[in-house]
Motif scaffolding. Structure first.
Motif, mmCIF file in Angstrom:
data_model
loop_
_atom_site.group_PDB
_atom_site.id
_atom_site.type_symbol
_atom_site.label_atom_id
_atom_site.label_comp_id
_atom_site.label_asym_id
_atom_site.label_seq_id
_atom_site.Cartn_x
_atom_site.Cartn_y
_atom_site.Cartn_z
ATOM 1 N N MET A 1 3.709 -93.065 -65.032
ATOM 2 C CA MET A 1 4.738 -92.075 -65.276
ATOM 3 C C MET A 1 6.119 -92.668 -65.031
ATOM 4 O O MET A 1 7.037 -92.416 -65.792
ATOM 5 N N GLN A 2 6.259 -93.452 -63.981
ATOM 6 C CA GLN A 2 7.546 -94.046 -63.666
ATOM 7 C C GLN A 2 8.015 -94.965 -64.798
ATOM 8 O O GLN A 2 9.180 -94.928 -65.182
ATOM 9 N N ASN A 3 7.110 -95.761 -65.334
ATOM 10 C CA ASN A 3 7.457 -96.652 -66.435
ATOM 11 C C ASN A 3 7.844 -95.857 -67.679
ATOM 12 O O ASN A 3 8.796 -96.212 -68.379
ATOM 13 N N ALA A 4 7.130 -94.782 -67.949
ATOM 14 C CA ALA A 4 7.440 -93.941 -69.108
ATOM 15 C C ALA A 4 8.823 -93.318 -68.970
ATOM 16 O O ALA A 4 9.591 -93.264 -69.938
ATOM 17 N N ALA A 5 9.171 -92.871 -67.769
ATOM 18 C CA ALA A 5 10.499 -92.293 -67.538
ATOM 19 C C ALA A 5 11.587 -93.357 -67.697
ATOM 20 O O ALA A 5 12.653 -93.089 -68.261
ATOM 21 N N LYS A 6 11.305 -94.568 -67.235
ATOM 22 C CA LYS A 6 12.272 -95.661 -67.371
ATOM 23 C C LYS A 6 12.515 -96.001 -68.839
ATOM 24 O O LYS A 6 13.657 -96.139 -69.275
ATOM 25 N N ILE A 7 11.445 -96.117 -69.605
ATOM 26 C CA ILE A 7 11.570 -96.409 -71.036
ATOM 27 C C ILE A 7 12.342 -95.297 -71.737
ATOM 28 O O ILE A 7 13.231 -95.553 -72.553
ATOM 29 N N THR A 8 12.014 -94.063 -71.398
ATOM 30 C CA THR A 8 12.698 -92.919 -72.007
ATOM 31 C C THR A 8 14.185 -92.945 -71.687
ATOM 32 O O THR A 8 15.022 -92.762 -72.577
ATOM 33 N N ALA A 9 14.533 -93.199 -70.437
ATOM 34 C CA ALA A 9 15.940 -93.261 -70.035
ATOM 35 C C ALA A 9 16.668 -94.388 -70.774
ATOM 36 O O ALA A 9 17.808 -94.212 -71.223
ATOM 37 N N GLU A 10 16.032 -95.529 -70.921
ATOM 38 C CA GLU A 10 16.639 -96.645 -71.652
ATOM 39 C C GLU A 10 16.867 -96.269 -73.111
ATOM 40 O O GLU A 10 17.876 -96.654 -73.712
ATOM 41 N N PHE A 12 17.591 -93.338 -74.256
ATOM 42 C CA PHE A 12 18.775 -92.472 -74.352
ATOM 43 C C PHE A 12 20.003 -93.314 -74.668
ATOM 44 O O PHE A 12 20.793 -92.977 -75.547
ATOM 45 N N GLY A 13 20.168 -94.413 -73.935
ATOM 46 C CA GLY A 13 21.311 -95.287 -74.157
ATOM 47 C C GLY A 13 21.249 -95.990 -75.496
ATOM 48 O O GLY A 13 22.254 -96.073 -76.212
ATOM 49 N N ARG A 14 20.078 -96.480 -75.843
ATOM 50 C CA ARG A 14 19.905 -97.202 -77.107
ATOM 51 C C ARG A 14 20.228 -96.315 -78.299
ATOM 52 O O ARG A 14 20.812 -96.774 -79.281
ATOM 53 N N LEU A 15 19.875 -95.047 -78.196
ATOM 54 C CA LEU A 15 20.084 -94.106 -79.307
ATOM 55 C C LEU A 15 21.380 -93.297 -79.176
ATOM 56 O O LEU A 15 21.653 -92.439 -80.001
ATOM 57 N N SER A 16 22.135 -93.555 -78.122
ATOM 58 C CA SER A 16 23.406 -92.850 -77.874
ATOM 59 C C SER A 16 23.224 -91.336 -77.806
ATOM 60 O O SER A 16 24.005 -90.574 -78.367
ATOM 61 N N ILE A 17 22.197 -90.905 -77.102
ATOM 62 C CA ILE A 17 21.936 -89.481 -76.915
ATOM 63 C C ILE A 17 22.481 -89.061 -75.556
ATOM 64 O O ILE A 17 22.277 -89.752 -74.565
ATOM 65 N N CYS A 18 23.172 -87.949 -75.517
ATOM 66 C CA CYS A 18 23.803 -87.425 -74.302
ATOM 67 C C CYS A 18 24.833 -88.418 -73.747
ATOM 68 O O CYS A 18 24.947 -88.607 -72.533
ATOM 69 N N GLU A 19 25.571 -89.038 -74.648
ATOM 70 C CA GLU A 19 26.605 -89.993 -74.241
ATOM 71 C C GLU A 19 27.610 -89.320 -73.317
ATOM 72 O O GLU A 19 27.938 -88.153 -73.469
ATOM 73 N N GLY A 20 28.083 -90.078 -72.358
ATOM 74 C CA GLY A 20 29.079 -89.582 -71.427
ATOM 75 C C GLY A 20 28.481 -88.894 -70.207
ATOM 76 O O GLY A 20 29.206 -88.558 -69.280
ATOM 77 N N LYS A 21 27.181 -88.689 -70.218
ATOM 78 C CA LYS A 21 26.520 -88.070 -69.061
ATOM 79 C C LYS A 21 26.301 -89.123 -67.981
ATOM 80 O O LYS A 21 26.148 -90.313 -68.257
ATOM 81 N N ILE A 26 20.764 -88.565 -67.062
ATOM 82 C CA ILE A 26 19.828 -89.182 -68.003
ATOM 83 C C ILE A 26 18.491 -89.424 -67.309
ATOM 84 O O ILE A 26 17.424 -89.124 -67.863
ATOM 85 N N ALA A 27 18.533 -89.948 -66.094
ATOM 86 C CA ALA A 27 17.294 -90.206 -65.351
ATOM 87 C C ALA A 27 16.536 -88.906 -65.100
ATOM 88 O O ALA A 27 15.311 -88.849 -65.283
ATOM 89 N N GLY A 28 17.236 -87.878 -64.686
ATOM 90 C CA GLY A 28 16.594 -86.589 -64.431
ATOM 91 C C GLY A 28 15.996 -85.985 -65.686
ATOM 92 O O GLY A 28 14.882 -85.451 -65.666
ATOM 93 N N THR A 29 16.708 -86.087 -66.791
ATOM 94 C CA THR A 29 16.215 -85.554 -68.056
ATOM 95 C C THR A 29 14.996 -86.335 -68.541
ATOM 96 O O THR A 29 14.011 -85.749 -68.987
ATOM 97 N N ALA A 30 15.061 -87.649 -68.439
ATOM 98 C CA ALA A 30 13.921 -88.485 -68.848
ATOM 99 C C ALA A 30 12.694 -88.171 -67.998
ATOM 100 O O ALA A 30 11.583 -88.023 -68.519
ATOM 101 N N LEU A 31 12.888 -88.052 -66.707
ATOM 102 C CA LEU A 31 11.779 -87.727 -65.815
ATOM 103 C C LEU A 31 11.204 -86.354 -66.141
ATOM 104 O O LEU A 31 9.988 -86.171 -66.179
ATOM 105 N N PHE A 32 12.063 -85.396 -66.423
ATOM 106 C CA PHE A 32 11.620 -84.048 -66.779
ATOM 107 C C PHE A 32 10.783 -84.080 -68.058
ATOM 108 O O PHE A 32 9.704 -83.487 -68.116
ATOM 109 N N MET A 33 11.259 -84.795 -69.076
ATOM 110 C CA MET A 33 10.514 -84.886 -70.340
ATOM 111 C C MET A 33 9.125 -85.475 -70.127
ATOM 112 O O MET A 33 8.134 -84.964 -70.649
ATOM 113 N N VAL A 34 9.062 -86.537 -69.365
ATOM 114 C CA VAL A 34 7.792 -87.225 -69.135
ATOM 115 C C VAL A 34 6.853 -86.374 -68.284
ATOM 116 O O VAL A 34 5.667 -86.239 -68.592
#
Length: 94
Positions: A1-10, A12-21, A26-34
């Motif tokens: 799960m931790q690795n999945a959240a890390k990949i998801t968070a990365e 976000f940046g690669r795709l420029s989603i939720c820029e400026g947050k 981003i970490a909290g949102t990625a963890l929530f999704m996973v």
């Protein structure tokens, strides 16, 4: 799960989603999704959001807002091995 959240968070940046947050948002949102996709989830969505919000020290409304913005991109954000689960399980409404 931790690795999945890390990949998801990365992703976000690669795709420029939720820029400026903040990175914590981003970490909290990625963890929530996973974590929403975990079969043995013992907390409901609100309890899960409470717990994550406390850990990353970001308000629930901020994580919820970022999640709602990112939801439409979930197949691009989540690791490939979690994408099928996301199509079946992830809730859009919070």
């Amino acid at each position: 799960m931790q690795n999945a959240a890390k990949i998801t968070a990365e992703n976000f940046g690669r795709l420029s989603i939720c820029e400026g947050k903040k990175p914590q948002t981003i970490a909290g949102t990625a963890l929530f999704m996973v974590m929403l996709l975990q079969k043995d989830q013992r907390l409901n969505e609100n309890e899960l959001l409470d717990a994550i919000s406390e850990v990353v020290e970001i308000g629930k409304p901020t994580i919820r807002e970022c999640y709602c913005q990112a939801y439409q991109f979930r197949d691009q954000l989540l690791p490939e091995y979690m994408r099928e689960k996301s199509r079946q399980n992830v809730s859009r409404s919070l």
